[in-house]
Design a protein around this motif. Structure first.
Motif, PDB file in Angstrom:
ATOM      1  N   PHE A 173       0.846  -1.196  -0.220  1.00 48.05           N
ATOM      2  CA  PHE A 173      -0.147   0.153  -0.171  1.00 48.05           C
ATOM      3  C   PHE A 173       1.275   1.427   0.005  1.00 48.05           C
ATOM      4  O   PHE A 173       0.392   2.040  -0.476  1.00 48.05           O
ATOM      5  N   LEU A 200      -5.069   8.815   5.001  1.00 50.81           N
ATOM      6  CA  LEU A 200      -3.783   7.753   4.611  1.00 50.81           C
ATOM      7  C   LEU A 200      -2.734   7.675   3.520  1.00 50.81           C
ATOM      8  O   LEU A 200      -2.359   7.063   3.926  1.00 50.81           O
ATOM      9  N   LEU A 210     -15.263  -0.130   0.497  1.00 49.33           N
ATOM     10  CA  LEU A 210     -14.337  -1.134   0.071  1.00 49.33           C
ATOM     11  C   LEU A 210     -15.022  -1.377  -1.965  1.00 49.33           C
ATOM     12  O   LEU A 210     -14.787  -2.803  -2.465  1.00 49.33           O
ATOM     13  N   THR A 225     -11.229   8.695  -2.933  1.00 48.95           N
ATOM     14  CA  THR A 225     -10.747   8.031  -4.630  1.00 48.95           C
ATOM     15  C   THR A 225     -10.335   8.826  -5.196  1.00 48.95           C
ATOM     16  O   THR A 225      -9.341   8.502  -5.805  1.00 48.95           O
ATOM     17  N   ILE A 234      -6.699   8.465  -2.949  1.00 46.32           N
ATOM     18  CA  ILE A 234      -6.621   7.248  -2.765  1.00 46.32           C
ATOM     19  C   ILE A 234      -7.268   6.188  -3.422  1.00 46.32           C
ATOM     20  O   ILE A 234      -8.609   5.907  -3.787  1.00 46.32           O
ATOM     21  N   GLN A 243      -9.318   3.340  -5.292  1.00 48.47           N
ATOM     22  CA  GLN A 243     -10.345   1.893  -4.435  1.00 48.47           C
ATOM     23  C   GLN A 243      -9.586   0.894  -4.472  1.00 48.47           C
ATOM     24  O   GLN A 243      -9.521  -0.025  -3.261  1.00 48.47           O
ATOM     25  N   TRP A 282      -6.177  -0.346  -3.729  1.00 46.79           N
ATOM     26  CA  TRP A 282      -5.119   0.361  -2.690  1.00 46.79           C
ATOM     27  C   TRP A 282      -5.780  -0.256  -2.150  1.00 46.79           C
ATOM     28  O   TRP A 282      -5.201  -1.209  -1.131  1.00 46.79           O
ATOM     29  N   ILE A 283      -6.689   0.059  -1.350  1.00 45.65           N
ATOM     30  CA  ILE A 283      -7.556   0.377  -0.078  1.00 45.65           C
ATOM     31  C   ILE A 283      -8.116  -1.758   0.238  1.00 45.65           C
ATOM     32  O   ILE A 283      -8.634  -2.274   0.561  1.00 45.65           O
ATOM     33  N   LEU A 306      -9.207  -2.196   7.508  1.00 42.21           N
ATOM     34  CA  LEU A 306      -8.922  -0.810   6.835  1.00 42.21           C
ATOM     35  C   LEU A 306      -9.682  -0.072   7.823  1.00 42.21           C
ATOM     36  O   LEU A 306      -8.980   0.826   7.852  1.00 42.21           O
ATOM     37  N   LEU A 312      -5.048   0.590   9.325  1.00 46.36           N
ATOM     38  CA  LEU A 312      -5.086   1.733   8.556  1.00 46.36           C
ATOM     39  C   LEU A 312      -5.204   3.124   8.623  1.00 46.36           C
ATOM     40  O   LEU A 312      -4.933   4.107   9.181  1.00 46.36           O
TER      41      LEU A 312
END
Length: 893
Positions: free
Chosen positions: A608, A732, A751, A843, A846, A848, A850-851, A859, A862
């Motif tokens: 990640f 994040l 997710l 998103t 980040i 999506q 990736w998570i 999650l 994180l």
């Protein structure tokens, strides 16, 4: 000299080079025209001669036929006055020969009745006086066969186009019945064995002639469609007699045809013709029932006919399927295996077989299932929109009688032969999309899933190396995965962890290991064999096995039932990372997209932050962006300053200047600490339930407030959800831990997963408990409807779960639907807009994918850190300064 000149002036001049100029061309053209005219005249003369000859022949033939017709009438009437046992075979054959010679539909329909009367009377005579006796005479068989087939063609045409309900038991129909069934020859049994054998053998040629396309069975189909459409009482009574005899006539060749010769041929197999012409008549059982002819259905189901019919059905369907695959169309077999006929044939076979399935011998059940599987494989080649009556017939696949028949067959067969039944189930579940959902419902609620698991154990599929799996093993395991996937969508955690039915947690743990090893081969070790060779079956197995592996992992994440290390694959992590970085391997991306949890949590965290570091390199590293924020208006000022900065801006460095309550800018340079303080305060404010954007579960986990749209303080509430999602994404991205903890079902929304009933426990444990109670108990008397009442800032609002749900009562028949609708509304629909806006913001920072490497619980770690502090880890990694050490008294305190 004068005479010489005179002589030369009279001398003829000859041009040895030929004619030149326009005179020569004209001469050639005239010659051509004259030659064409002569040729045309000759052709016309020849044509006139041919036409005259043809007309003379037709006139003579007509005169001959007319004379023969009169003579035939006289001779036939005289013959009918003689007793059948005294008639001569040669005279009967001469009568047939003359009749087929002069027969014309416009003139000789009444003569056909006389001819048929002669045939019918001769059949009952002694063998030497019987018309079919020519079949046993080598001298007469060739001529007799030619005459008989011509007569049969006339009778078949009569059945196809001229028979009506009022025809009743007509002589042509009676004669056709006699000619196709040697059992009508009363004295054949008394004949010598070799003669009887010759007659039987040669009679098969007659049946073979009748079994050609557009022959007897096509005619019977046409007649039955007309007769069974009668709707008036008088017509029904008349049609009943005629339809019964016609159908019996169609069955007679099947009794004569030896079952061992019912091969995979298509043109000379009466069983195949009967199947695709008669048994493909839409709703055949209903048509018989309307005429009061239920006994005809019983005649078809007699073992003498039904068993070879099913064998022929399987062979013809398989042959047709091969031709279809080769040609991409079934033009050669159009009259038989057109989609419409194939669909109705399947439905009729199901309906005919269902009533007696329980008493059917085991091997005949196996043959039936093989036939149905072959038909479904063929049907899957044709796109079709099924009419409602056909859907009713196909629903027999889901009836308890049929499923019980499959279970009984599975229990009676050795494990190695059970694949016959499983192939049928696989066709229904995989290939035949029309019945997929309903069939899966039926399979998982019968005991077939348990029988399938037993077969997997007996065949050592759960122990055998994947590369050694046979075709049958692959089919069984793929079907098992598909069915168990469907069951897990319905099964709640109490059933999975508590009653442990249909499988114990120990059995499921073994299954997890099998799935892990299988997917390791399909995704990593043997990926070239499954991808580069386009092995469709392996890809299909990979897809259903992946889905089952993931579903079991979700159960593991909610409550551990096996060792966490069991899920980890033996994939070299450094090699995997290198493949991802070089973007050379499709398999690495597949694993990361579908089963990332085969790596440890720490390995995925490493990946990640590798993604984030790579992404940072793409950002323009300009100067830091400065925003000024009032401490008492952190959320508003943060929204105004950052909501429109774009992806590059939010990912870059942001400096914050705080303004105190007196309006004075606070001193200090933001080296990162002020920004962290800013986002901490901002999110603390945004997630505060008092603000109205978010609310909390009974366990103080945060999720979007379903009533946020009615909050007067936030006209564009979705814009704030996007902003808050973007800030969480920024945290994040920068590795900042935030204080609020998000609810598990909301994390699943982030997710991209759809929440199911069991996820309701993380939102409303009490409601979840009540719905599970309703699942096991009666809904009668509870006064429930398909609606829900919710509080919107003090006001009550009623929401229908289905159209007009307030007026639809919950009862025992629809309670499962109510449970699903209630959970779906609470977990997915009620906060759909808020969740989507939050995800859009998240998103934008980040990606999506990736998570999606993490589960909801991971999650949460994180985003909000580990809720339980590991004291040993803290002691080992604490750095002491300022005169302190681990033995200092203050540290011990």
């Amino acid at each position: 000299s004068r005479s010489g000149r005179m002589f030369s002036s009279n001398k003829r001049r000859v041009n040895l080079g030929g004619s030149r100029g326009p005179n020569r061309r004209k001469l050639l053209e005239d010659s051509r025209r004259e030659r064409a005219a002569r040729l045309l005249k000759q052709q016309r003369l020849q044509s006139a001669i041919s036409i005259q000859a043809f007309v003379r022949r037709c006139i003579n033939l007509r005169m001959v036929k007319e004379g023969m017709r009169k003579t035939w009438m006289s001779n036939t009437r005289s013959m009918l006055k003689i007793k059948p046992e005294k008639r001569n075979l040669q005279s009967i054959m001469r009568c047939v020969r003359e009749f087929v010679f002069f027969f014309a539909w416009k003139k000789d329909v009444r003569h056909l009745a006389l001819m048929c009367k002669v045939i019918c009377e001769s059949i009952k005579a002694p063998l030497r006086n019987n018309y079919l006796a020519f079949l046993g005479d080598p001298k007469l068989v060739s001529t007799g066969y030619s005459q008989a087939t011509k007569l049969l063609d006339i009778l078949v045409h009569f059945v196809s186009d001229r028979i009506e309900a009022k025809s009743g038991m007509s002589p042509p129909l009676a004669a056709l019945g006699f000619l196709v069934d040697l059992r009508q020859m009363k004295h054949l049994a008394d004949a010598p064995g070799d003669l009887r054998s010759r007659i039987s053998h040669n009679h098969l040629r007659i049946i073979n002639h009748l079994s050609r396309p557009q022959g007897l069975y096509a005619a019977v189909r046409s007649a039955l469609l007309r007769l069974t459409s009668a709707n008036k009482k008088a017509s029904i009574k008349e049609a009943r007699i005629c339809a019964a005899y016609i159908f019996a006539t169609a069955l007679r060749p099947l009794s004569s045809w030896p079952t061992q010769d019912a091969k995979k041929t298509l043109g000379s197999n009466p069983y195949a013709e009967f199947l695709f012409n008669i048994l493909s008549i839409p709703l055949l059982s209903d048509r018989f029932r309307n005429l009061g002819l239920e006994r005809l259905s019983d005649a078809v189901k007699s073992r003498r006919i039904w068993v070879p019919l099913m064998k022929s059905c399987a062979s013809v369907s398989n042959t047709s399927y091969k031709i279809f695959l080769k040609q991409k169309e079934a033009s050669e077999l159009e009259h038989k295996v057109s989609p419409t006929r194939a669909f109705w044939l399947t439905g009729n076979i199901l309906e005919f077989s269902l009533s007696s399935l329980a008493s059917t011998p085991l091997q005949e059940k196996v043959q039936l299932f093989q036939s149905l599987e072959s038909m479904l494989k063929l049907l899957d080649s044709f796109p079709a929109d099924f009419p409602q009556p056909l859907k009713r017939q196909l629903s027999i696949f889901q009836e308890k009688k049929f499923l019980d028949g499959m279970v009984a067959t599975l229990k009676g067969l050795p494990a190695a032969k059970c694949h016959v039944v499983y192939r049928l189930c696989g066709s229904l579940a995989f290939k035949f999309e029309t019945t997929r959902t309903a069939m899966l419902n039926a399979l998982v609620f019968s005991s077939i899933l348990e029988e399938l698991h037993n077969s997997l154990r007996k065949e050592n599929v759960l122990k055998e190396s994947v590369v050694k799996w046979t075709q049958e093993m692959k089919e069984m395991f793929a079907l098992f995965c598909l069915c168990y996937n469907h069951l897990l969508l319905i099964q709640d955690d109490n059933e999975f962890f508590g009653t442990q039915k249909p499988f114990t947690l120990k059995e499921i743990t073994v299954l997890v290991v099998v799935l892990r090893d299988l997917l390791y081969y399909l995704y990593w070790d043997g990926w070239k064999k499954t991808e580069e060779t386009v092995n469709i079956q392996w890809v299909q197995i990979r897809d259903v096995a992946t889905e089952l592996f993931r579903q079991l992992r979700v159960r593991q994440s909610r409550r551990q039932f096996c060792n966490p290390n069991i899920w980890i694959m033996n994939i070299p992590f450094n090699s995997f990372k290198q493949e991802l970085e070089m973007k050379k391997s499709f398999r690495s991306n597949l694993i990361l997209r579908h089963i990332p949890f085969v790596f440890t949590f720490q390995q995925r965290v490493d990946l990640f932050y590798n993604f984030i570091r790579s992404d940072r390199k793409k950002i323009d590293h300009g100067g830091a962006m400065l925003i000024r924020v009032r401490r008492d208006r952190v959320l508003i000022d943060g929204f105004d300053g950052l909501s429109n900065v774009g992806k590059a801006g939010i990912k870059g460095r942001i400096q914050v200047q705080f303004i105190n309550k007196h309006g004075i800018t606070e001193t200090g340079i933001d080296g990162g600490g002020l920004f962290k303080e800013f986002v901490t305060e901002l999110l603390k404010t945004a997630f505060d339930p008092q603000l109205g954007l978010f609310t909390e579960t009974s366990h103080q986990f945060t999720y979007p407030n379903p009533s946020s749209y009615a909050n007067p303080n936030f006209e564009d509430h979705l814009a704030y959800f996007r902003f808050v999602g973007m800030i969480v994404g920024k945290c994040l991205y920068d590795g900042i831990i935030i204080e609020p903890q998000l609810a598990n079902f909301f994390l699943r929304k982030l997710l991209g997963y759809r929440n199911l009933v069991d996820d309701l426990s993380s939102l409303d444990p009490e409601l979840y408990k009540n719905l599970l109670y309703l699942k096991k108990n009666s809904a009668e008397g509870l006064g429930l409807t398909f609606s829900v009442t919710r509080d919107v800032f003090g006001d009550s609002e009623v929401v229908d779960l289905i159209p007009d749900g307030s007026n639809v009562a919950v009862d025992d028949k629809n309670r499962l639907r109510f449970i699903y609708c209630m959970a779906h509304f609470k977990l997915n629909l009620e906060i759909a807009k808020q969740s989507n806006a939050f995800v859009q913001g998240l998103t934008s920072v980040i990606r999506q994918e990736w998570i999606r490497m993490f589960e909801a619980e991971e999650l949460d770690r994180l985003i909000s850190g580990t809720p339980v502090i590991d004291m040993k880890d803290l002691q080992q990694n604490t750095v002491y300064a300022g005169g302190y050490d681990k033995d200092h008294q203050v540290i011990k305190w």
